[in-house]
Design an enzyme around this catalytic site. Structure first.
Site, PDB file in Angstrom:
ATOM      1  N   TRP A 183     -34.709  11.896  13.136  1.00 54.52           N
ATOM      2  CA  TRP A 183     -32.968  12.676  14.655  1.00 54.52           C
ATOM      3  C   TRP A 183     -32.244  10.540  14.323  1.00 54.52           C
ATOM      4  O   TRP A 183     -32.385  10.601  14.413  1.00 54.52           O
ATOM      5  CB  TRP A 183     -32.714  12.433  16.065  1.00 54.52           C
ATOM      6  CG  TRP A 183     -33.789  14.282  15.585  1.00 54.52           C
ATOM      7  CD1 TRP A 183     -35.628  13.655  16.290  1.00 54.52           C
ATOM      8  CD2 TRP A 183     -33.706  14.936  16.341  1.00 54.52           C
ATOM      9  NE1 TRP A 183     -35.800  15.259  16.307  1.00 54.52           N
ATOM     10  CE2 TRP A 183     -34.691  15.738  16.225  1.00 54.52           C
ATOM     11  CE3 TRP A 183     -32.373  15.992  16.232  1.00 54.52           C
ATOM     12  CZ2 TRP A 183     -34.537  17.041  16.725  1.00 54.52           C
ATOM     13  CZ3 TRP A 183     -32.184  16.835  16.132  1.00 54.52           C
ATOM     14  CH2 TRP A 183     -33.021  17.550  16.501  1.00 54.52           C
ATOM     15  N   CYS A 203      -6.301  -6.221   3.983  1.00 55.01           N
ATOM     16  CA  CYS A 203      -7.990  -6.672   4.565  1.00 55.01           C
ATOM     17  C   CYS A 203      -9.053  -7.177   3.864  1.00 55.01           C
ATOM     18  O   CYS A 203     -10.111  -7.984   4.284  1.00 55.01           O
ATOM     19  CB  CYS A 203      -8.733  -5.026   4.038  1.00 55.01           C
ATOM     20  SG  CYS A 203      -7.078  -4.236   4.399  1.00 55.01           S
ATOM     21  N   ALA A 252       1.369  -0.902   0.420  1.00 52.95           N
ATOM     22  CA  ALA A 252       0.259  -0.193   0.163  1.00 52.95           C
ATOM     23  C   ALA A 252       1.031   1.228  -0.125  1.00 52.95           C
ATOM     24  O   ALA A 252       1.047   2.021  -0.872  1.00 52.95           O
ATOM     25  CB  ALA A 252      -0.708  -0.111   1.117  1.00 52.95           C
ATOM     26  N   ASN A 273      -1.880   3.993   2.233  1.00 51.67           N
ATOM     27  CA  ASN A 273      -1.744   4.518   1.028  1.00 51.67           C
ATOM     28  C   ASN A 273      -1.753   6.232   0.457  1.00 51.67           C
ATOM     29  O   ASN A 273      -1.026   6.407  -0.054  1.00 51.67           O
ATOM     30  CB  ASN A 273      -3.517   4.072   0.384  1.00 51.67           C
ATOM     31  CG  ASN A 273      -3.608   2.448  -0.147  1.00 51.67           C
ATOM     32  OD1 ASN A 273      -2.798   2.378  -0.991  1.00 51.67           O
ATOM     33  ND2 ASN A 273      -4.043   1.920   1.180  1.00 51.67           N
ATOM     34  N   VAL A 284      16.176  -6.271   1.492  1.00 54.74           N
ATOM     35  CA  VAL A 284      16.407  -4.927   1.503  1.00 54.74           C
ATOM     36  C   VAL A 284      17.382  -4.948   2.823  1.00 54.74           C
ATOM     37  O   VAL A 284      16.159  -5.232   4.357  1.00 54.74           O
ATOM     38  CB  VAL A 284      15.988  -3.566   1.920  1.00 54.74           C
ATOM     39  CG1 VAL A 284      16.849  -2.597   1.962  1.00 54.74           C
ATOM     40  CG2 VAL A 284      15.938  -2.757   0.109  1.00 54.74           C
ATOM     41  N   ALA A 321      -3.941  -7.211  -0.908  1.00 52.96           N
ATOM     42  CA  ALA A 321      -5.275  -6.199  -0.337  1.00 52.96           C
ATOM     43  C   ALA A 321      -5.537  -8.144   1.087  1.00 52.96           C
ATOM     44  O   ALA A 321      -6.364  -8.642   1.197  1.00 52.96           O
ATOM     45  CB  ALA A 321      -6.811  -6.384  -0.648  1.00 52.96           C
ATOM     46  N   GLU A 328      10.832  -5.387  -3.021  1.00 52.25           N
ATOM     47  CA  GLU A 328       9.629  -6.191  -2.278  1.00 52.25           C
ATOM     48  C   GLU A 328      10.262  -7.712  -1.718  1.00 52.25           C
ATOM     49  O   GLU A 328      11.019  -8.320  -3.133  1.00 52.25           O
ATOM     50  CB  GLU A 328       8.740  -6.556  -3.282  1.00 52.25           C
ATOM     51  CG  GLU A 328       7.357  -7.636  -2.125  1.00 52.25           C
ATOM     52  CD  GLU A 328       7.388  -7.091  -0.918  1.00 52.25           C
ATOM     53  OE1 GLU A 328       7.027  -5.832  -0.829  1.00 52.25           O
ATOM     54  OE2 GLU A 328       7.570  -8.336  -0.092  1.00 52.25           O
ATOM     55  N   ARG A 337       5.129   9.581 -11.496  1.00 52.57           N
ATOM     56  CA  ARG A 337       3.159  10.026 -12.272  1.00 52.57           C
ATOM     57  C   ARG A 337       3.817  11.989 -12.708  1.00 52.57           C
ATOM     58  O   ARG A 337       3.851  12.513 -13.564  1.00 52.57           O
ATOM     59  CB  ARG A 337       2.261  10.283 -11.874  1.00 52.57           C
ATOM     60  CG  ARG A 337       1.027   9.606 -12.220  1.00 52.57           C
ATOM     61  CD  ARG A 337       0.136  10.066 -12.300  1.00 52.57           C
ATOM     62  NE  ARG A 337      -0.222  10.224 -10.394  1.00 52.57           N
ATOM     63  CZ  ARG A 337      -0.680   8.876 -10.020  1.00 52.57           C
ATOM     64  NH1 ARG A 337      -0.241   7.913 -10.671  1.00 52.57           N
ATOM     65  NH2 ARG A 337      -0.770   8.523  -9.002  1.00 52.57           N
ATOM     66  N   SER A 370       1.279  -5.731  -3.907  1.00 55.04           N
ATOM     67  CA  SER A 370      -0.193  -4.554  -4.128  1.00 55.04           C
ATOM     68  C   SER A 370      -1.389  -5.505  -4.520  1.00 55.04           C
ATOM     69  O   SER A 370      -2.185  -5.893  -4.375  1.00 55.04           O
ATOM     70  CB  SER A 370      -0.273  -4.129  -5.557  1.00 55.04           C
ATOM     71  OG  SER A 370      -1.028  -3.412  -5.727  1.00 55.04           O
TER      72      SER A 370
HETATM   73  C1  LIG Z   1      -5.788  -9.917   8.270  1.00 54.02           C
HETATM   74  C2  LIG Z   1      -6.253  -8.254   8.139  1.00 54.02           C
HETATM   75  C3  LIG Z   1      -6.790  -6.915   7.873  1.00 54.02           C
HETATM   76  C4  LIG Z   1      -6.686  -6.006   8.036  1.00 54.02           C
HETATM   77  N1  LIG Z   1      -7.896  -5.472   7.538  1.00 54.02           N
HETATM   78  C5  LIG Z   1      -7.981  -3.866   7.467  1.00 54.02           C
HETATM   79  C6  LIG Z   1      -9.238  -3.314   6.832  1.00 54.02           C
HETATM   80  O1  LIG Z   1     -10.632  -3.764   7.154  1.00 54.02           O
HETATM   81  N2  LIG Z   1      -8.947  -1.433   6.546  1.00 54.02           N
HETATM   82  C7  LIG Z   1      -8.174  -1.236   7.184  1.00 54.02           C
HETATM   83  O2  LIG Z   1      -7.830   0.017   7.095  1.00 54.02           O
HETATM   84  N3  LIG Z   1      -6.910  -2.030   7.274  1.00 54.02           N
HETATM   85  C8  LIG Z   1      -7.117  -3.271   7.381  1.00 54.02           C
HETATM   86  N4  LIG Z   1      -5.969  -4.027   7.424  1.00 54.02           N
HETATM   87  C9  LIG Z   1      -4.510  -3.480   7.368  1.00 54.02           C
HETATM   88  C10 LIG Z   1      -3.749  -3.163   6.174  1.00 54.02           C
HETATM   89  O3  LIG Z   1      -3.304  -4.583   5.297  1.00 54.02           O
HETATM   90  C11 LIG Z   1      -2.010  -2.690   6.430  1.00 54.02           C
HETATM   91  O4  LIG Z   1      -3.036  -1.177   6.916  1.00 54.02           O
HETATM   92  C12 LIG Z   1      -1.490  -2.001   5.133  1.00 54.02           C
HETATM   93  O5  LIG Z   1      -1.893  -2.946   3.965  1.00 54.02           O
HETATM   94  C13 LIG Z   1      -0.373  -1.334   5.339  1.00 54.02           C
HETATM   95  O6  LIG Z   1       0.421  -0.900   4.551  1.00 54.02           O
HETATM   96  P1  LIG Z   1       1.545  -1.136   4.190  1.00 54.02           P
HETATM   97  O7  LIG Z   1       2.211  -0.753   3.162  1.00 54.02           O
HETATM   98  O8  LIG Z   1       2.061  -0.398   5.422  1.00 54.02           O
HETATM   99  O9  LIG Z   1       2.377  -2.400   4.468  1.00 54.02           O
HETATM  100  P2  LIG Z   1       2.711  -3.883   3.927  1.00 54.02           P
HETATM  101  O10 LIG Z   1       0.875  -4.149   3.397  1.00 54.02           O
HETATM  102  O11 LIG Z   1       2.016  -4.704   5.043  1.00 54.02           O
HETATM  103  O12 LIG Z   1       3.062  -3.764   3.231  1.00 54.02           O
HETATM  104  C14 LIG Z   1       4.877  -4.062   2.980  1.00 54.02           C
HETATM  105  C15 LIG Z   1       5.596  -4.566   2.240  1.00 54.02           C
HETATM  106  O13 LIG Z   1       7.147  -4.352   2.568  1.00 54.02           O
HETATM  107  C16 LIG Z   1       7.579  -5.895   2.739  1.00 54.02           C
HETATM  108  N5  LIG Z   1       8.953  -5.384   3.379  1.00 54.02           N
HETATM  109  C17 LIG Z   1       8.717  -5.691   4.298  1.00 54.02           C
HETATM  110  N6  LIG Z   1      10.550  -6.058   5.164  1.00 54.02           N
HETATM  111  C18 LIG Z   1      11.061  -5.509   3.708  1.00 54.02           C
HETATM  112  C19 LIG Z   1      12.253  -5.862   3.576  1.00 54.02           C
HETATM  113  N7  LIG Z   1      13.423  -5.311   4.546  1.00 54.02           N
HETATM  114  N8  LIG Z   1      12.418  -5.472   1.994  1.00 54.02           N
HETATM  115  C20 LIG Z   1      11.932  -6.106   1.507  1.00 54.02           C
HETATM  116  N9  LIG Z   1      10.288  -5.549   1.423  1.00 54.02           N
HETATM  117  C21 LIG Z   1       9.834  -5.686   2.311  1.00 54.02           C
HETATM  118  C22 LIG Z   1       6.252  -6.910   3.189  1.00 54.02           C
HETATM  119  O14 LIG Z   1       6.538  -7.719   3.043  1.00 54.02           O
HETATM  120  C23 LIG Z   1       5.693  -6.142   2.625  1.00 54.02           C
HETATM  121  O15 LIG Z   1       4.712  -6.929   0.925  1.00 54.02           O
HETATM  122  C24 LIG Z   1      -6.080  -5.683   7.400  1.00 54.02           C
HETATM  123  C25 LIG Z   1      -4.999  -6.092   7.916  1.00 54.02           C
HETATM  124  C26 LIG Z   1      -4.947  -7.801   7.888  1.00 54.02           C
HETATM  125  C27 LIG Z   1      -3.577  -8.384   8.236  1.00 54.02           C
END
Ligand SMILES: Cc1cc2nc3c(=O)[nH]c(=O)nc-3n(C[C@H](O)[C@H](O)[C@H](O)COP(=O)(O)OP(=O)(O)OC[C@H]3O[C@@H](n4cnc5c(N)ncnc54)[C@H](O)[C@@H]3O)c2cc1C
Length: 474
Positions: free
Chosen positions: A458, A44, A12, A328, A81, A42, A34, A23, A40
């Site tokens: 209300w 959630c 995200a 995001n 990394v 979900a 990654e 862009r 990319s």
């Molecule tokens: C089961 C579940 C349900 C959820 N439901 C909701 C919801 O309904 N609503 C909501 O708002 N949020 C929800 N979330 C939370 C939401 O998914 C996260 O807040 C969001 O994905 C965070 O995005 P991010 O990019 O910060 O981290 P992530 O999506 O965790 O992505 C981080 C990426 O970094 C990569 N990475 C880590 N370390 C390294 C490294 N050293 N080198 C290279 N790559 C690395 C990982 O492999 C991963 O792909 C949910 C989460 C889970 C687990």
């Protein structure tokens, strides 16, 4: 000297930043590393995929690797990394046992968070799962699907190793599951397990599930879970998961229960190890400290998403609420900033919604009185129950709202909602008010929409504001 934006993490926050930067500044080199196959995706949607409501794992992927590359982004999957050197402005990348150095002009840490299991003994047993990765979602779906019924297309998004799952395809599904933790993952997964007909035991250490949603919502979630046939073990700490190779039983303060599998959802921790030992600093939550543009204290190093703190709109202090929209948004803002047009990452209000079977729950802001006092407020709360539509209109459902405000200023601090008729989206009215610093008196006078199929005259939010305003006057 090479000046690329280097992004660590391809989900995200990371891909939002990479796309926005490219862009805004098409000539800038943007490189994403990654560590897994997946990009990319979900998170959630995972509970609904395990449940079977979302058909294929591929439905939960937003951008494919080729779509990312079409945007002009250099994407390296399966590249981890492993260290950052702020002095030479390079990162070390590991792939297939080999390492190389990558220089950066700007660096974004978007490494997310991971499931936390440490306090529970036995989480390494077979058939004990967490739900923080698409592989676990695929494995759980495979485990729950009876032999012969698994259509491989629902697993194969080009990423899933079907050989790894083959053991699950051939086995009879489990009949009993323990869910350790009554947070949002535990509650959403209870629905998934019940859908597959499993006897479901849910353990929660505190008296009520989903503590961030407060007492009144917790109460309604308890009723809903019981009606759905979930065996609740409240106020009950799990001591350990036990078994020979696979899990056989869960041992808790109220005794032992034989189970065939377990899901541990007791919380997450930010992935910050990469920048430990660098000048980057961390907040009280353990997540990375940033300024309003997502910049850490280290030159040209930014952080966004679940690995970083952000300013809370009510307290004005750094906080850690790891959720999708704000990840995001922060990534996108940083992409714009590093392209030369500074954009703040925005504040958080901790707005969250949750589906507990048919019950919709929402929360926003500060609802815990102790936390409110720590932030310098004198909190008062009121809880009301009101109809979701005009009483005579079909579909009217009991909706429970709690609002919290500061006694002295009347400023709204937060609130929660629960009900079966579009309750969750109503929380957005309150979230908007929090961002505006609205008082209860001002909130009570909002011109919210009314028509019998949608709302009573209300709105439940207005009823709650009227009652809370009355308490403030006393
Ligand atoms: C089961 C579940 C349900 C959820 N439901 C909701 C919801 O309904 N609503 C909501 O708002 N949020 C929800 N979330 C939370 C939401 O998914 C996260 O807040 C969001 O994905 C965070 O995005 P991010 O990019 O910060 O981290 P992530 O999506 O965790 O992505 C981080 C990426 O970094 C990569 N990475 C880590 N370390 C390294 C490294 N050293 N080198 C290279 N790559 C690395 C990982 O492999 C991963 O792909 C949910 C989460 C889970 C687990």
């Amino acid at each position: 000297m090479s000046d690329p934006l280097v992004v660590v993490g391809g989900d995200a926050a990371g891909l939002s930043a990479a796309s926005k930067c490219k862009r805004e500044e098409p000539d800038r080199e943007v490189i994403v590393y990654e560590k897994s196959e997946w990009i990319s995706y979900a998170h959630c949607g995972m509970p609904y995929y395990v449940k079977g409501e979302v058909d294929s794992i591929g439905d939960m992927l937003s951008l494919s690797p080729s779509e990312v590359r079409e945007r002009g982004i250099t994407l390296h999957r399966n590249h981890e990394v492993v260290s950052v050197d702020p002095d030479s402005q390079t990162v070390t990348v590991a792939r297939d046992g080999e390492q190389f150095e990558q220089p950066y002009g700007d660096l974004l840490i978007a490494t997310g968070a991971r499931a936390f299991t440490a306090p529970i003994e036995g989480t390494d047993l077979d058939d004990v799962f967490t739900l923080h990765h698409m592989h676990s979602a695929a494995a759980l779906r495979a485990l729950l699907t009876p032999p012969g019924e698994a259509d491989e297309s629902i697993f194969d998004a080009g990423y899933v190793d079907l050989d790894e799952l083959s053991g699950y395809f051939e086995r009879e599904p489990p009949e009993t599951v323990a869910i350790v933790g009554g947070g949002y993952v535990g509650i959403e997964m209870a629905e998934a397990f019940r859908e597959w007909g499993l006897e479901t035991h849910l353990y929660q250490r505190s008296e009520k599930p989903v503590p961030p949603f407060g007492e009144a919502v917790g109460e309604r979630v308890i009723e809903t879970l019981r009606e759905a046939g979930v065996d609740l073990h409240l106020n009950t700490a799990v001591e350990r998961l036990a078994g020979e190779d696979s899990i056989e039983r869960v041992v808790a303060a109220d005794g032992a229960v034989e189970v065939d599998c377990a899901l541990v959802g007791i919380g997450i921790r930010p992935n910050t190890e990469l920048v430990e030992g660098t000048p980057v600093t961390f907040g009280e939550s353990g997540a990375i400290s940033i300024d309003e543009y997502g910049h850490t204290v280290a030159e040209n190093i930014y952080a966004a998403g679940d690995c970083a703190e952000k300013e809370h709109t009510v307290t004005g202090k750094p906080d850690w609420v790891p959720l999708g929209l704000t990840a995001n948004r922060a990534g996108r803002a940083i992409g714009q900033t590093v392209a030369g047009d500074p954009e703040p990452v925005g504040e958080i209000a901790g707005t969250a919604v949750l589906k507990a079977f048919d019950l919709e729950c929402g929360r926003t802001g500060i609802i815990d009185h102790e936390r409110a006092r720590e932030a310098g407020f004198d909190p008062v709360s009121e809880t009301i129950t009101a109809g979701s539509r005009s009483g005579y209109y079909p579909g009217n459902a009991e909706t429970t709202v709690t609002l919290t405000a500061d006694c002295e200023s009347g400023r709204l601090l937060g609130g929660t909602i629960a009900g079966e008729d579009r309750a969750a989206v109503r929380i957005n009215t309150l979230a908007t008010a929090l961002h505006e610093g609205t008082t209860v008196g001002e909130f009570e006078k909002l011109d919210l929409a009314y028509a019998p199929p949608f709302s009573p005259v209300w709105d439940p939010m207005l009823v709650a504001a009227k009652v809370l305003n009355g308490s403030l006057d006393n």
